[in-house]
Motif scaffolding. Structure first.
Motif, short mmCIF file in Angstrom:
data_model
loop_
_atom_site.label_atom_id
_atom_site.label_comp_id
_atom_site.label_asym_id
_atom_site.label_seq_id
_atom_site.Cartn_x
_atom_site.Cartn_y
_atom_site.Cartn_z
N ALA A 1 -55.50 -9.66 -33.33
CA ALA A 1 -54.48 -9.00 -32.14
C ALA A 1 -53.75 -10.08 -31.54
O ALA A 1 -52.37 -10.02 -31.18
N ILE A 2 -54.33 -11.33 -31.34
CA ILE A 2 -53.57 -12.28 -30.82
C ILE A 2 -52.48 -12.75 -31.70
O ILE A 2 -51.21 -13.02 -31.23
N ALA A 3 -52.41 -12.75 -33.14
CA ALA A 3 -51.39 -12.97 -34.01
C ALA A 3 -50.30 -12.02 -33.89
O ALA A 3 -49.21 -12.12 -34.13
N THR A 4 -50.94 -10.77 -33.81
CA THR A 4 -49.99 -9.58 -33.82
C THR A 4 -48.89 -9.42 -32.41
O THR A 4 -47.71 -9.39 -32.53
N VAL A 5 -49.86 -9.87 -31.39
CA VAL A 5 -48.99 -9.94 -29.97
C VAL A 5 -47.85 -11.20 -30.24
O VAL A 5 -46.69 -10.98 -29.67
N SER A 6 -48.40 -12.30 -30.69
CA SER A 6 -47.33 -13.32 -30.81
C SER A 6 -46.20 -13.15 -31.58
O SER A 6 -45.14 -13.47 -31.15
N ALA A 7 -46.39 -12.50 -32.92
CA ALA A 7 -45.46 -12.31 -33.59
C ALA A 7 -44.26 -11.20 -32.97
O ALA A 7 -43.36 -11.41 -33.03
N GLN A 8 -44.89 -10.42 -32.34
CA GLN A 8 -44.03 -9.30 -31.73
C GLN A 8 -43.42 -9.92 -30.56
O GLN A 8 -42.11 -9.78 -30.28
N GLY A 9 -43.92 -10.92 -29.82
CA GLY A 9 -43.38 -11.62 -28.82
C GLY A 9 -41.88 -12.48 -29.45
O GLY A 9 -40.96 -12.41 -28.95
N PHE A 10 -42.22 -13.05 -30.42
CA PHE A 10 -41.05 -13.96 -31.10
C PHE A 10 -40.03 -12.98 -31.55
O PHE A 10 -39.06 -13.23 -31.31
N SER A 11 -40.42 -11.78 -31.96
CA SER A 11 -39.37 -10.71 -32.54
C SER A 11 -38.49 -10.29 -31.32
O SER A 11 -37.45 -10.16 -31.56
N PHE A 12 -39.22 -9.81 -30.38
CA PHE A 12 -38.65 -9.60 -29.14
C PHE A 12 -37.70 -10.64 -28.60
O PHE A 12 -36.59 -10.38 -28.26
N LEU A 13 -38.13 -11.86 -28.42
CA LEU A 13 -37.48 -13.13 -28.08
C LEU A 13 -36.03 -13.20 -28.99
O LEU A 13 -34.90 -13.55 -28.67
N PHE A 14 -36.19 -13.08 -30.08
CA PHE A 14 -35.17 -13.39 -31.21
C PHE A 14 -34.18 -12.19 -30.80
O PHE A 14 -33.01 -12.31 -30.89
N ALA A 15 -34.61 -11.09 -30.87
CA ALA A 15 -33.52 -9.84 -30.58
C ALA A 15 -32.93 -10.22 -29.08
O ALA A 15 -31.57 -9.83 -29.04
N LEU A 16 -33.49 -10.52 -28.01
CA LEU A 16 -33.01 -10.76 -26.62
C LEU A 16 -31.92 -11.87 -27.03
O LEU A 16 -30.74 -11.83 -26.33
N VAL A 17 -32.27 -12.99 -27.17
CA VAL A 17 -31.49 -13.93 -27.63
C VAL A 17 -30.09 -13.63 -28.21
O VAL A 17 -28.98 -13.87 -27.92
N TYR A 18 -30.25 -12.95 -29.54
CA TYR A 18 -29.33 -12.50 -30.50
C TYR A 18 -28.23 -11.62 -29.51
O TYR A 18 -27.09 -11.86 -29.59
N LEU A 19 -28.63 -10.70 -28.90
CA LEU A 19 -28.02 -9.65 -28.07
C LEU A 19 -27.14 -10.28 -26.87
O LEU A 19 -26.08 -10.07 -26.70
N CYS A 20 -27.87 -11.24 -26.37
CA CYS A 20 -27.24 -12.33 -25.30
C CYS A 20 -26.17 -13.10 -25.74
O CYS A 20 -24.87 -12.96 -25.17
N LYS A 21 -26.34 -13.50 -26.92
CA LYS A 21 -25.10 -14.75 -27.24
C LYS A 21 -24.37 -14.02 -28.29
O LYS A 21 -23.25 -14.10 -28.18
#
Length: 381
Positions: A138-158
């Motif tokens: 569960a910790i691994a899954t949530v961490s991976a989802q967090g990184f995925s969301f962060l990448f998507a957010l940064v990409y859309l902002c930039k």
């Protein structure tokens, strides 16, 4: 047990965000660029509210959900732990899927794929690092989802969306309503269909821990084996929203999906243990899982047609019909059939697996009748 519950949440979000993808495709096709901004602004507010609401519900009713699923007593604490941690990460699931739906609606499916690939690699590495069973997963899954969301957010902002986005369009209520009109039937459909599978899990859990574990293995396998049809159906919804070669895209999507399904179904019929032994060393689970796959895997062939046609219909905004036929099949076909087969003397998972393909056949008959009576000349305004 926990992953099946979280799959329900993920599929709800996927259904709702499909409304964003379809609307963006339509407005992009008609070159209504200001409407693109308003759809994205509405989506930001809508899905933030949904994420916070789902997080509250899942964390508040963790114990009740675990018990409702008739979870074997040996798995109760692990299930509760898994659900608590994953529920805390719902904001990441929602955020990533909204970002991906925006990119797909604008014709970019490659960037979301890259985000998911990176997240999967992180997930695998972290699961190997934590070695904490369900909690570590569960910790691994949530961490991976967090990184995925962060990448998507940064990409859309930039990178932006390729068109002007206006901050004043955030919370544009008219477009929130449009998203819900298309996405809500799909989200509700996903939730109720997943609930039907959870009910089947509850039924099978009464057969004991081995049957429960075997069901869990096979459900994970089937999620993976059906992904080509699901992905092609999603692609069709986007393409048809743009009004690009509707009939040809449907034909080729079915052909590609069916080619994959024939291969995996053949493997399951010859020796399903090739796939089930990937998950476990327990010989009873391996054999029972393979037995379940023998009949359940036939559904891969049928869903090659079903998911692609559903995507075609969704692109035409016929989401109410796709919801109705899916729910009829789930609650009039799949669940009653599973209950019926569970009453067979000396029942095995081989019998239980028959319910899925029989139910899909009912769905395809309903779709055939609908196509006979409906015209698809263009997408309605």
């Amino acid at each position: 047990m926990g992953s099946q519950t979280m799959a329900l949440i993920t599929n709800l979000i996927l259904g709702l965000t499909t409304g964003v993808t379809i609307l963006l495709g339509q407005y992009l096709g008609s070159k209504s660029y200001r409407d693109l901004s308003k759809i994205i602004g509405g989506a930001i507010v809508l899905f933030l509210i949904i994420a916070l609401g789902l997080t509250f519900v899942m964390l508040s009713f963790n114990n009740e959900i675990t018990l409702l699923m008739n979870t074997p007593k040996e798995a109760i604490e692990a299930t509760k732990s898994y659900l608590s941690i994953c529920s805390a990460g719902i904001i990441f699931i929602v955020g990533y899927n909204v970002g991906s739906s925006i990119l797909r609606g604008l014709g970019d499916s490659k960037t979301p794929l890259l985000f998911v690939f990176i997240a999967c690699m992180i997930n695998i590495v972290l699961v190997g690092y934590f070695h904490m069973g369900a909690k570590g997963a569960a910790i691994a899954t949530v961490s991976a989802q967090g990184f995925s969301f962060l990448f998507a957010l940064v990409y859309l902002c930039k990178k932006g969306i390729g068109y002007s986005f206006y901050k004043e369009d955030i919370c544009f209520s008219k477009y929130i309503q449009k998203i819900m009109q298309i996405g809500f039937p799909l989200g509700l459909q996903s939730v109720l269909v997943n609930i039907s599978f959870l009910i089947i899990t509850i039924i099978v859990n009464q057969m004991g821990l081995i049957a429960s574990a075997s069901l869990g293995v096979v459900e994970k396998l089937m999620e993976f084996l059906m992904l080509p049809a699901i992905a092609l159906g999603s692609a069709l919804a986007s393409l048809i929203a743009l009004n690009v070669g509707a009939k040809q895209t449907l034909k080729y999507a079915i052909m590609i999906s069916l080619a994959f399904a024939i291969v995996v179904t053949t493997i399951c019929e010859i020796d399903g243990t090739i796939l089930t032994r990937i998950f476990t060393n327990n010989q009873d689970v391996i054999k029972n899982g393979a037995l379940y796959l023998k009949t359940y895997s036939i559904d891969c062939l049928l869903t090659s047609f079903l998911f692609c046609i559903n995507g075609y219909l969704d692109g035409y905004e016929r989401t109410v019909f796709t919801m109705v036929h899916s729910l009829v099949v789930a609650f009039v076909g799949r669940i009653p059939l599973t209950l019926l087969f569970s009453k067979i003397p000396n029942v095995t998972l081989f019998h239980m697996g028959i319910a899925a393909p029989l139910s899909t056949m009912i769905s395809l008959v309903m779709i055939f009748i609908y196509f006979k009576k409906t015209k698809f000349d263009k997408i309605e305004e």
